[in-house]
Design a protein around this motif. Structure first.
Motif, short mmCIF file in Angstrom:
data_model
loop_
_atom_site.label_atom_id
_atom_site.label_comp_id
_atom_site.label_asym_id
_atom_site.label_seq_id
_atom_site.Cartn_x
_atom_site.Cartn_y
_atom_site.Cartn_z
N LYS A 19 0.81 -1.22 0.00
CA LYS A 19 0.00 0.00 0.00
C LYS A 19 0.85 1.28 0.00
O LYS A 19 0.31 2.37 -0.12
N HIS A 20 2.16 1.15 0.16
CA HIS A 20 3.09 2.29 0.14
C HIS A 20 2.64 3.40 1.09
O HIS A 20 2.30 4.52 0.66
N PRO A 21 2.62 3.16 2.38
CA PRO A 21 2.09 4.13 3.35
C PRO A 21 2.84 5.45 3.41
O PRO A 21 2.28 6.46 3.85
N PHE A 22 4.11 5.49 2.95
CA PHE A 22 4.88 6.74 3.05
C PHE A 22 4.51 7.73 1.94
O PHE A 22 4.93 8.89 1.99
N LYS A 23 3.73 7.30 0.96
CA LYS A 23 3.35 8.20 -0.13
C LYS A 23 2.52 9.38 0.35
O LYS A 23 2.52 10.44 -0.27
N ILE A 24 1.83 9.19 1.46
CA ILE A 24 0.95 10.25 1.95
C ILE A 24 1.75 11.49 2.34
O ILE A 24 1.23 12.62 2.30
N TRP A 25 3.04 11.34 2.68
CA TRP A 25 3.86 12.46 3.10
C TRP A 25 4.44 13.23 1.92
O TRP A 25 5.11 14.26 2.12
N HIS A 26 4.18 12.77 0.70
CA HIS A 26 4.66 13.48 -0.49
C HIS A 26 3.74 14.63 -0.88
O HIS A 26 4.08 15.41 -1.76
N HIS A 27 2.58 14.71 -0.26
CA HIS A 27 1.61 15.76 -0.58
C HIS A 27 1.24 16.51 0.70
O HIS A 27 0.79 15.90 1.66
N ARG A 28 1.48 17.82 0.68
CA ARG A 28 1.35 18.62 1.90
C ARG A 28 -0.08 18.56 2.47
O ARG A 28 -0.26 18.39 3.67
N HIS A 29 -1.07 18.70 1.60
CA HIS A 29 -2.45 18.70 2.10
C HIS A 29 -2.81 17.37 2.74
O HIS A 29 -3.42 17.33 3.82
N ALA A 30 -2.41 16.28 2.11
CA ALA A 30 -2.71 14.95 2.65
C ALA A 30 -1.99 14.74 3.98
O ALA A 30 -2.54 14.16 4.92
N ALA A 31 -0.74 15.23 4.06
CA ALA A 31 0.04 15.06 5.28
C ALA A 31 -0.61 15.82 6.45
O ALA A 31 -0.76 15.28 7.55
N TRP A 32 -1.01 17.07 6.19
CA TRP A 32 -1.66 17.86 7.24
C TRP A 32 -3.00 17.26 7.64
O TRP A 32 -3.40 17.31 8.81
N THR A 33 -3.70 16.70 6.67
CA THR A 33 -4.98 16.07 6.98
C THR A 33 -4.78 14.84 7.86
O THR A 33 -5.55 14.60 8.80
#
Length: 312
Positions: free
Chosen positions: A63-77
């Motif tokens: 599922k590649h869980p670290f991909k979420i940190w590549h996008h600022r909005h997703a990371a803050w969410t």
């Protein structure tokens, strides 16, 4: 969708909710047997352990869980989801269990969907339907019966229980509303895993769990493992898997098994005494939430149509 798949989805969703209910009873048992145990410490251990397990599971599943940190909005969410969603829904719930009991805490938390309806009415201008209004009245009467036991001039339960239970119900709403924007893209394993880990680490910064001097017996350690694995990781995976076989509205109806399980197991194993007002009030709240769940898909359809109209 075959009948066999539908039955499997219903069984998975209902079993997950039963396990969540058992988790509250296990926590109540820990608080009774170990007075030095705090809701803060238990929540930290549960969140960090379950979060790490889910993230590792996500990596193994590709599922590649670290991909979420590549996008600022997703990371803050994801951070907001952990701090504003998961902390109140778990820490405040355990506090309500600690100062009260699992059935009452779970039933009060079960009011969360109505807070979501109020949010949509106030901020999205979605007028409640007739069934929602009836459900809100039923839930209000049910809560009133639990809180007063029919005596409107006095409280039958401690205001502290009502306070923590009310915050946990608000947590159910924020937990749902915040995560829904990133769940479709990144998946439940990634979003929930990071949310739990972030929330647990944040609570550890506020009150480091290694500074709490506790003596945990082997039976208590077993209950702790039950809360982490059977009360958090397993039901989450089961509930997420059920959504591939049944509709979300159908799965949400299975939520009623959580307060029912908490009540049955508390009475059976902890000898918790509930009055007829508690039973009637709890039943009214459960029926009200089930009615609201049946109407949820209509509200979502309305929002999608309005969004499509405004963008055209």
């Amino acid at each position: 969708m075959t009948q066999q798949n539908h039955l499997r989805g219903v069984l998975l969703a209902s079993s997950a909710c039963i396990l969540w209910g058992i988790s509250g009873v296990a926590a109540s048992t820990l608080f009774i047997n170990n007075p030095h145990l705090t809701a803060m410490w238990l929540t930290q251990v549960r969140m960090i352990s379950a979060g790490l397990i889910l993230l590792v599971w996500g990596m193994v599943a590709g599922k590649h869980p670290f991909k979420i940190w590549h996008h600022r909005h997703a990371a803050w969410t994801a951070v907001s989801y952990g701090l504003l969603g998961l902390i109140p829904v778990q820490l405040c719930y355990f506090e309500a269990v600690r100062v009260g009991n699992a059935p009452i805490a779970t039933i009060i938390q079960f009011l969360g969907p109505f807070i979501i309806s109020i949010y949509y009415f106030l901020f999205k201008h979605v007028t409640p339907s007739r069934i929602e209004l009836i459900g809100m009245i039923m839930a209000f009467i049910g809560t009133l019966l639990i809180v007063t036991h029919g005596h409107l001039n006095s409280l039958a339960i401690s205001p502290v229980i009502l306070f923590w239970g009310g915050l946990s119900a608000i947590g159910v709403a924020t937990n749902t509303l915040i995560s829904r924007t990133i769940l479709p893209k990144y998946g439940a394993l990634t979003v929930t895993g990071w949310g739990l880990l972030i929330a647990g680490l944040f609570l550890t910064l506020l009150q480091p769990m290694w500074r709490v001097h506790l003596t945990i017996t082997w039976p208590q350690l077993g209950l702790l493992i039950v809360i982490i694995l059977l009360g958090t990781v397993a039901p989450f995976l089961m509930f997420a898997r059920s959504l591939s076989d049944i509709l979300p509205t159908t799965a949400s109806l299975m939520d009623a098994f959580e307060p029912l399980a908490a009540t049955v197991f508390s009475i059976t194993f902890l000898n918790v005494q509930l009055t007829s007002f508690d039973f009637i009030g709890g039943l009214l709240i459960i029926l009200a939430v089930m009615a609201l769940s049946l109407n949820t898909h209509k509200m979502l359809h309305f929002l999608r149509r309005r969004r499509a109209h405004s963008s055209s």
